[in-house]
Design an enzyme around this catalytic site. Structure first.
Site, PDB file in Angstrom:
ATOM      1  N   VAL A  63      32.233  43.683  39.602  1.00  0.00           N
ATOM      2  CA  VAL A  63      33.270  44.639  39.944  1.00  0.00           C
ATOM      3  C   VAL A  63      34.228  45.358  38.859  1.00  0.00           C
ATOM      4  CG1 VAL A  63      33.279  43.925  42.364  1.00  0.00           C
ATOM      5  CG2 VAL A  63      34.883  42.710  40.847  1.00  0.00           C
ATOM      6  N   ASN A  89      37.346  41.294  47.823  1.00  0.00           N
ATOM      7  CA  ASN A  89      37.358  39.792  47.851  1.00  0.00           C
ATOM      8  C   ASN A  89      37.164  39.353  46.386  1.00  0.00           C
ATOM      9  OD1 ASN A  89      37.300  36.912  49.140  1.00  0.00           O
ATOM     10  ND2 ASN A  89      35.273  37.050  47.959  1.00  0.00           N
ATOM     11  N   SER A 143      46.824  36.674  46.873  1.00  0.00           N
ATOM     12  CA  SER A 143      46.997  35.262  46.979  1.00  0.00           C
ATOM     13  C   SER A 143      48.577  34.753  46.849  1.00  0.00           C
ATOM     14  CB  SER A 143      46.437  34.573  45.544  1.00  0.00           C
ATOM     15  OG  SER A 143      46.962  33.083  45.314  1.00  0.00           O
ATOM     16  N   TYR A 156      47.077  34.492  36.700  1.00  0.00           N
ATOM     17  CA  TYR A 156      46.596  34.724  37.855  1.00  0.00           C
ATOM     18  C   TYR A 156      47.513  35.416  38.892  1.00  0.00           C
ATOM     19  CZ  TYR A 156      44.182  33.830  42.297  1.00  0.00           C
ATOM     20  OH  TYR A 156      43.748  33.925  43.513  1.00  0.00           O
ATOM     21  N   LYS A 160      47.705  38.967  41.182  1.00  0.00           N
ATOM     22  CA  LYS A 160      47.709  39.049  42.547  1.00  0.00           C
ATOM     23  C   LYS A 160      48.938  39.604  42.997  1.00  0.00           C
ATOM     24  CE  LYS A 160      43.744  37.174  43.377  1.00  0.00           C
ATOM     25  NZ  LYS A 160      42.422  38.189  44.118  1.00  0.00           N
ATOM     26  N   ILE A 189      43.151  26.913  50.761  1.00  0.00           N
ATOM     27  CA  ILE A 189      41.865  27.031  51.296  1.00  0.00           C
ATOM     28  C   ILE A 189      40.644  26.403  50.676  1.00  0.00           C
ATOM     29  CG2 ILE A 189      40.127  28.681  52.116  1.00  0.00           C
ATOM     30  CD1 ILE A 189      42.590  29.349  53.509  1.00  0.00           C
TER      31      ILE A 189
END
Length: 240
Positions: A63, A89, A143, A156, A160, A189
């Site tokens: 992507v 995603n 996130s 990260y 997000k 998760i």
């Protein structure tokens, strides 16, 4: 069949949350384009999806490659006639995790390329068709890191946070065209079955399927008056 007649694209769908979304959409009657950078992951996804139905296709795609994303999604629109749902995603999570002071810039750049540009490119590719047809559902995977920041995951968290801001801003632009844009912020998760019960006040980890339920709700017409929102799916996560 909530998604009958709909064409959905899910990036990073070879495993985990993305695969759970693809399975739920397929079961709900959608034609699903399953995209992932890893051929091996797509082969495993194929084994799961073929037990549900046949209205899907697998595509190898990075992507962060804008030209490839545009080429593939243009092909989907030409073949299927429309793209109704986009679930962004794909993302890089733990790779290169370290204290910011110890990180190298190539790690930041790779995460920005996949997590930010990898959200912008597919969205930019499908929007003209959605605007023309006056219909679209876009769900971006953010996130909890983008909500309150995680130590040792500074880059990260940055990416997000950008996805959350992008979601809110884009929803305002495309709302008049009957296109909704929302984000889901997972936390705690477990994709591999690891128990991280100490990370949430529900005292257990969530499953990819539980996260997919929320995503697919936002991708459905049941959520037609919800846009520009970020929902945390984290079992009342304890901040880290």
């Amino acid at each position: 069949m909530r998604f009958e007649g709909k064409v959905a694209v899910v990036t990073g769908a070879g495993r985990g949350i993305g695969l759970a979304c693809a399975a739920e959409l397929l079961e709900g009657g959608a034609y699903v384009v399953v995209m992932d950078v890893a051929e091996a992951a797509l082969a495993e996804a194929d084994a799961r999806l073929k037990a549900i139905g046949s209205a899907y296709e697998l595509m190898v795609c990075d992507v962060s490659d804008e030209d490839k994303v545009k080429e593939l999604l243009k092909g989907v629109e030409e073949k299927q006639g429309h793209i109704d749902i986009l679930i962004n995603n794909a993302g890089i999570y733990r790779e290169g995790r370290d204290r910011f002071v110890n990180q190298k810039s190539d790690v930041w750049k790779k995460r920005i390329d996949v997590n930010i540009y990898g959200t912008l490119y597919p969205t930019h590719a499908v929007l003209p068709g959605m605007i023309e047809r006056k219909y679209g559902r876009i769900v971006n995977l953010a996130s909890v890191a983008g909500v309150y920041g995680l130590r040792n995951m500074v880059d990260y968290s940055l990416t997000k946070g950008a996805v959350i801001a992008f979601t809110a801003a884009l929803a305002k632009e495309v709302g008049p065209h009957n296109i909704t844009v929302n984000a889901i912020s997972p936390g705690n998760i477990s994709v591999d079955g690891t128990d991280r019960s100490g990370m949430s006040f529900l005292e257990r980890s969530g499953t990819p399927e539980e996260c997919a339920h929320a995503i697919c709700f936002l991708a459905s017409d049941d959520a037609s008056f919800i846009s520009g929102q970020n929902y945390q799916v984290d079992g009342s996560r304890k901040t880290m």
